[in-house]
Design an enzyme around this catalytic site. Structure first.
Site, PDB file in Angstrom:
ATOM      1  N   ASP A 431       0.855  -1.192   0.000  1.00  0.00           N
ATOM      2  CA  ASP A 431       0.000   0.000   0.000  1.00  0.00           C
ATOM      3  C   ASP A 431       0.900   1.256   0.000  1.00  0.00           C
ATOM      4  O   ASP A 431       2.105   1.176  -0.226  1.00  0.00           O
ATOM      5  CB  ASP A 431      -0.934  -0.060   1.226  1.00  0.00           C
ATOM      6  CG  ASP A 431      -2.257   0.662   1.013  1.00  0.00           C
ATOM      7  OD1 ASP A 431      -2.257   1.733   0.375  1.00  0.00           O
ATOM      8  OD2 ASP A 431      -3.289   0.166   1.483  1.00  0.00           O
ATOM      9  N   ASP A 544      -5.905   3.143  -6.560  1.00  0.00           N
ATOM     10  CA  ASP A 544      -6.867   3.469  -5.504  1.00  0.00           C
ATOM     11  C   ASP A 544      -7.185   4.962  -5.615  1.00  0.00           C
ATOM     12  O   ASP A 544      -6.581   5.688  -6.415  1.00  0.00           O
ATOM     13  CB  ASP A 544      -6.208   3.134  -4.158  1.00  0.00           C
ATOM     14  CG  ASP A 544      -7.203   3.057  -2.999  1.00  0.00           C
ATOM     15  OD1 ASP A 544      -8.413   3.198  -3.232  1.00  0.00           O
ATOM     16  OD2 ASP A 544      -6.744   2.843  -1.863  1.00  0.00           O
ATOM     17  N   ASP A 619     -13.709   0.121   1.009  1.00  0.00           N
ATOM     18  CA  ASP A 619     -13.340   0.063   2.422  1.00  0.00           C
ATOM     19  C   ASP A 619     -14.483  -0.467   3.285  1.00  0.00           C
ATOM     20  O   ASP A 619     -15.189   0.299   3.947  1.00  0.00           O
ATOM     21  CB  ASP A 619     -12.904   1.456   2.894  1.00  0.00           C
ATOM     22  CG  ASP A 619     -11.657   1.926   2.157  1.00  0.00           C
ATOM     23  OD1 ASP A 619     -10.967   1.075   1.558  1.00  0.00           O
ATOM     24  OD2 ASP A 619     -11.375   3.137   2.163  1.00  0.00           O
ATOM     25  N   HIS A 677      -7.320  -7.950   3.065  1.00  0.00           N
ATOM     26  CA  HIS A 677      -6.754  -6.596   3.212  1.00  0.00           C
ATOM     27  C   HIS A 677      -7.196  -6.058   4.567  1.00  0.00           C
ATOM     28  O   HIS A 677      -8.234  -6.471   5.102  1.00  0.00           O
ATOM     29  CB  HIS A 677      -7.284  -5.709   2.072  1.00  0.00           C
ATOM     30  CG  HIS A 677      -6.669  -4.341   2.020  1.00  0.00           C
ATOM     31  ND1 HIS A 677      -5.361  -4.089   2.351  1.00  0.00           N
ATOM     32  CD2 HIS A 677      -7.203  -3.131   1.664  1.00  0.00           C
ATOM     33  CE1 HIS A 677      -5.116  -2.792   2.202  1.00  0.00           C
ATOM     34  NE2 HIS A 677      -6.197  -2.199   1.792  1.00  0.00           N
TER      35      HIS A 677
END
Length: 944
Positions: A431, A544, A619, A677
């Site tokens: 990330d 993202d 998310d 994740h």
């Protein structure tokens, strides 16, 4: 780090894990939505001017007039190949061009001839060719009906909610005042001269309907709040073009079930919106979204499917601006006359669903896909926007991710953990913290000092890595990427002409204008191995924050009056993420000289995004309801072409209980994109951290995924070729069974595997609906046979994943699970042959190199496997294709079989040999041991 960003992150990363709804608009807070929703049905001011009709071989054009303000629109109607009708409506003479979405359609759709059947003063009837299909255009008010025989399939503007806010000059501007003053002076001069010549002229002029209309127009166009400027919280939208919304209603007689228009965290079957907000399509970075509501999320695909037992149809509303979709349920044809008829004859109410699309700008450009089957609608939509890209085989394996793996040692240690605990995986992810200060295309010089060494270590084990590359670029004169973009003028501009800047992870950031082809080409070139330092061929990409996310922007996104060349951001917003993924995928293809298939994951998406890679549901949270919602969310995406979908296993926010984590692995193993994740602030949760029992349960779920890789790969090949979804609702395969229409806690993978994951806490059992009146289903774990068309109660333990194979199918598996899918490339296959009540079965086997585009050059094996009359055979489906494989058939398991006296294999060269077998009489399972033929060869197995 700047204080504003620190404050923002403190708020976001603190313990308050919930969406702040106040950050996002309701319809009432969105001026154009509120204006349009205030319109009352049945009062359409639009009529068709039939005398303006022009019909060529390929299209009909016709002017519409708004009788309230005399503004004319141009209607274009096309009959497209494959049973699709296209309707476009634009202003006849707009003040300036209105935005029409480019790049989403894969080509200008080919047309078919339209012919005129009849015409009178009330309207025209056109033939759509196939099966007595026709379009009726009614003049006053304008209305369009698509019919087949005596049945209305769909009506447009039947409720009179067509609205088209024409571009106009603002009345309080200097240029408007000059123009109107000059015009009024000229009118006065004209009036003086004509009244001297004709004393009656003034009276005539006042009585002239055109002038009355002009007065009415002045009256009607009172400025409402939000037409020329709009404020939300502390943000103001300057709206230099004024009101520009478009809207149209569609009526679907006989329909009670509609689906699609992702992305929403809601049920598969869309709900009516009469008592709340419409479904919103506006790509937004929504911090820990709420479930079961119509709020906008990260992506927007403006495609809706309508289904009943007779027919499936689709509506594709090609508009990239903020869009709201209202759905109401009605009974068809309830005019006063219809109600009287009911009273006289007794009520026979036909259900009806009414849908209304409202977009902030652009034009009306709608594709009506007339089916009639679900598969026809998928093909029709694929013919417009393309099919799911064919992913590298390894990307269908398991992906291990968190925000963030700390450094190269951490990556090495996690990688070793998978080997130590004998759990396969293909990709480990990095990330934002892997970069040098959130500068994408770079590595942290201390934590990731030797990225190639790290990547080589993974490559030695036939594993890969994904690193994040977001589209917000740190404003820093020492950063090469920023300097290049600025010097080339590639940044999006603000309304005053300077580079648009907003806050994101790096602090102050610029946003490249991905709507520009030259910008996309430059971005793609940055993935070259000599540009992206430290990258290698086993490094892939994750986009993202590409809604785009702007922490200090309105609704956490970009100001609508930012400029992409001549166009406002409001016109293009929902395609921004689509373009980012397009440019990134192109970069990964180019770096290999066009040889290797890319893998790119995106959070934001639009119609056509399926062509560029995978999406995930964003998310989510470690809650049982979030596990449940992952099923309808991915099913909805599959229905609109995006098959490569998954949800963060375990939930991104919060920490899952061990039970939830295990159940999530079991569910994720049977969803197309399989990635765990977790958020920066959550405790570590690699699969072996929850005690040996849970490690074993997770290992088993992941191993089940790997045994099924040949089947998953085959399904993606079919999706790429045909546009059919990989993970699909039951009604797609059982379109006449109403019991399937609203099911969204179970699903099919392809046609032949039915999965009902356990998604309830503490579950002791689940009830699965097994469809198909004359079908049978086999439990893939026990081989127990069950009849179709029943609700089956299945007792479950923590190890249970209820999965069934359809009788009549043949599914290939690889049972020798290794540490990654690449390590299994040459391993042998086991064929599972599940017989239907007629003792038949068929399936396929598809094999290629798993990673290049060589399949496009016919380098693959594609075989038809079929069982009938006690003979199992493998026949070449692609005789012109060339590919060889070292893999062979090591076992054949026939479910629902009888015991043979002998089993004979006949090879391609005619040689015969006996095959050893075992028969389990209690379960009617016949196992053929080591038949040994090459997977790419012709062969026949005879049971005698």
């Amino acid at each position: 780090m700047a204080p504003v960003l620190v404050l923002w992150m403190a708020v976001c990363l603190s313990g308050t894990w919930a969406v702040d709804k106040g950050n996002f608009k309701t319809c009432d807070q969105s001026a154009f939505c509120k204006r349009q929703r205030a319109l009352k049905p049945g009062e359409s001011p639009y009529r068709a001017l039939l005398e303006t009709m022009e019909l060529t071989n390929t299209r009909l054009t016709l002017q519409l007039i708004n009788d309230n303000n005399k503004v004319r629109l141009l209607l274009e109607l096309y009959r497209l190949q494959g049973n699709i009708t296209r309707v476009k409506i634009n202003e006849l003479k707009p003040l300036k061009p209105r935005y029409e979405v480019p790049d989403v359609l894969i080509r200008e759709p080919p047309t078919e001839p339209l012919s005129l059947l009849s015409q009178d003063e009330n309207g025209v009837v056109l033939s759509l060719g196939a099966e007595s299909q026709r379009v009726i255009v009614s003049a006053r008010p304008f209305r369009l009906d698509i019919m087949e025989g005596r049945e209305v399939l769909m009506s447009l503007n039947s409720r009179g909610l067509l609205a088209f806010e024409h571009l106009r000059m603002r009345k309080d501007t200097f240029s408007y005042k000059v123009t109107s003053t000059v015009a009024s002076v000229w009118d006065n001069i004209k009036r003086v001269f004509t009244s001297q010549a004709d004393p009656e002229a003034e009276k005539k002029e006042e009585a002239d309907p055109a002038n009355q209309a002009e007065a009415a127009k002045e009256e009607e166009e009172k400025v409402e709040d939000g037409m020329w400027e709009e404020t939300f919280k502390s943000h103001s939208d300057s709206k230099p073009n004024g009101p520009s919304a478009v809207s149209l209603d569609f009526s679907l007689p006989g329909v009670e079930h509609v689906y699609g228009i992702p992305e929403h965290a809601d049920t598969l079957r869309l709900k009516t919106t009469d008592n709340g907000d419409p479904y919103r399509l506006y790509n937004l970075d929504v911090f820990q979204y709420e479930l079961y509501n119509p709020m906008a999320l990260y992506g927007a695909v403006p495609v809706m499917l309508a289904h009943n037992a007779q027919r499936t149809t689709g509506i594709f509303w090609l508009n990239a601006a903020e869009t709201w979709v209202d759905i109401s349920s009605n009974t068809a044809g309830k005019t006063v006359f219809g109600k009287m008829l009911d009273y006289v004859q007794g009520s026979s109410e036909t259900p009806q669903t009414d849908v209304r699309w409202i977009s902030e700008s652009g034009i009306i450009d709608v594709f009506i896909m007339l089916g009639p089957t679900p598969k026809d609608v998928f093909s029709q939509y694929a013919s417009l926007t393309g099919t799911q890209s064919f992913p590298p085989l390894t990307s269908l394996g398991y992906h291990q991710c968190r925000w963030n793996y700390n450094d190269q040692e951490d990556v090495q240690s996690v990688d070793a953990g998978f080997d130590e605990h004998d759990i396969p995986y293909d990709f480990i992810w990095l990330d934002i913290e892997h970069t040098d200060g959130k500068r994408y295309f770079t590595w942290d010089p201390h934590k990731f000092a030797t990225p190639k060494e790290m990547l080589q270590g993974l490559m030695d084990k036939k594993r890969k890595m994904v690193a994040i590359v977001d589209p917000h670029i740190k404003v820093d004169s020492n950063y090469k990427i920023h300097n290049e973009i600025r010097s080339r003028g590639f940044y999006i501009k603000n309304k005053d002409g300077g580079d648009y800047e907003g806050w994101c992870w790096p602090g102050s950031a610029g946003y490249p204008d991905f709507t520009r082809a030259d910008m996309r080409a430059w971005w793609a070139s940055m993935f070259a191995y000599d540009q992206y330092e430290g990258s290698m061929e086993n490094l892939y990409t994750w986009n993202d924050m590409n809604e785009p996310s702007v922490f200090n922007g309105p609704e956490v996104t970009m100001h609508k009056d930012a400029m992409h060349g001549a166009w406002e951001h409001r016109d293009v917003h929902n395609t921004y993420g689509f373009y980012v993924q397009m440019a990134t995928a192109e970069g990964l293809i180019q770096r290999s000289g066009g040889v290797e298939r890319p893998f790119v994951l995106t959070r934001a998406f639009f119609a056509g995004s399926q062509r560029y890679g995978a999406v995930w549901t964003g998310d989510n949270a470690a809650e049982w309801d979030h596990l449940k919602i992952s099923i309808p969310m991915c099913l909805s995406l599959g229905l609109v072409g995006i098959s490569f979908c998954g949800a963060d296993v375990g939930g991104f926010f919060k920490s899952p209980s061990t039970e939830l984590l295990v159940r999530w692995y079991q569910t994720g193993a049977y969803q197309p994109f399989f990635r765990a994740h977790a958020h920066l602030d959550t405790p570590r949760r690699e699969p072996w951290l929850f005690g040996p029992e849970n490690t074993a349960l997770i290992r088993e779920a992941v191993r089940q995924r790997y045994t099924l890789m040949p089947y998953w790969y085959q399904q993606f090949y079919q999706a790429h070729r045909t546009g059919q979804p990989v993970m699909r609702p039951l009604w797609v395969e059982y379109p006449q069974d109403p019991a399937t229409f609203a099911l969204d806690d179970e699903f099919l993978i392809g046609r032949d595997l039915l999965v009902h994951p356990v998604t309830e806490e503490g579950a002791r059992g689940v009830t699965a609906y097994l469809p198909g009146k004359d079908e049978v289903w086999f439990d893939v774990h026990t081989f127990q046979k069950h009849n179709g068309a029943q609700n089956l109660y299945i007792p479950v333990t923590m190890s249970s994943i209820p999965v069934f194979q359809r009788g009549g199918s043949i599914i290939p598996r690889k049972l020798r699970v290794r540490r990654s899918s690449s390590c299994m490339e040459h391993d042998p296959y086991t064929l599972y042959v599940a017989l239907n009540p007629q003792r038949k079965a068929e399936g396929e086997l598809y094999i290629d190199d798993g990673h290049t585009f060589n399949y496009e050059k016919k380098e693959f094996i594609h075989r038809r496997l079929s069982f009938a009359n006690n003979i199992l055979s493998s026949v070449n489906l692609a005789p012109d294709a060339q590919f060889t494989t070292r893999s062979w058939i090591e076992r054949i398991v026939i479910l629902g079989a009888s015991k043979p006296s002998k089993v004979t294999l006949k090879a391609a060269d005619g040689q015969e040999s006996q095959i050893e077998f075992d028969f389990d009489a209690s379960m009617s399972v016949l196992t053929l041991r080591k038949p040994g033929m090459n997977s790419g060869a012709d062969w026949t197995v005879m049971l005698q």
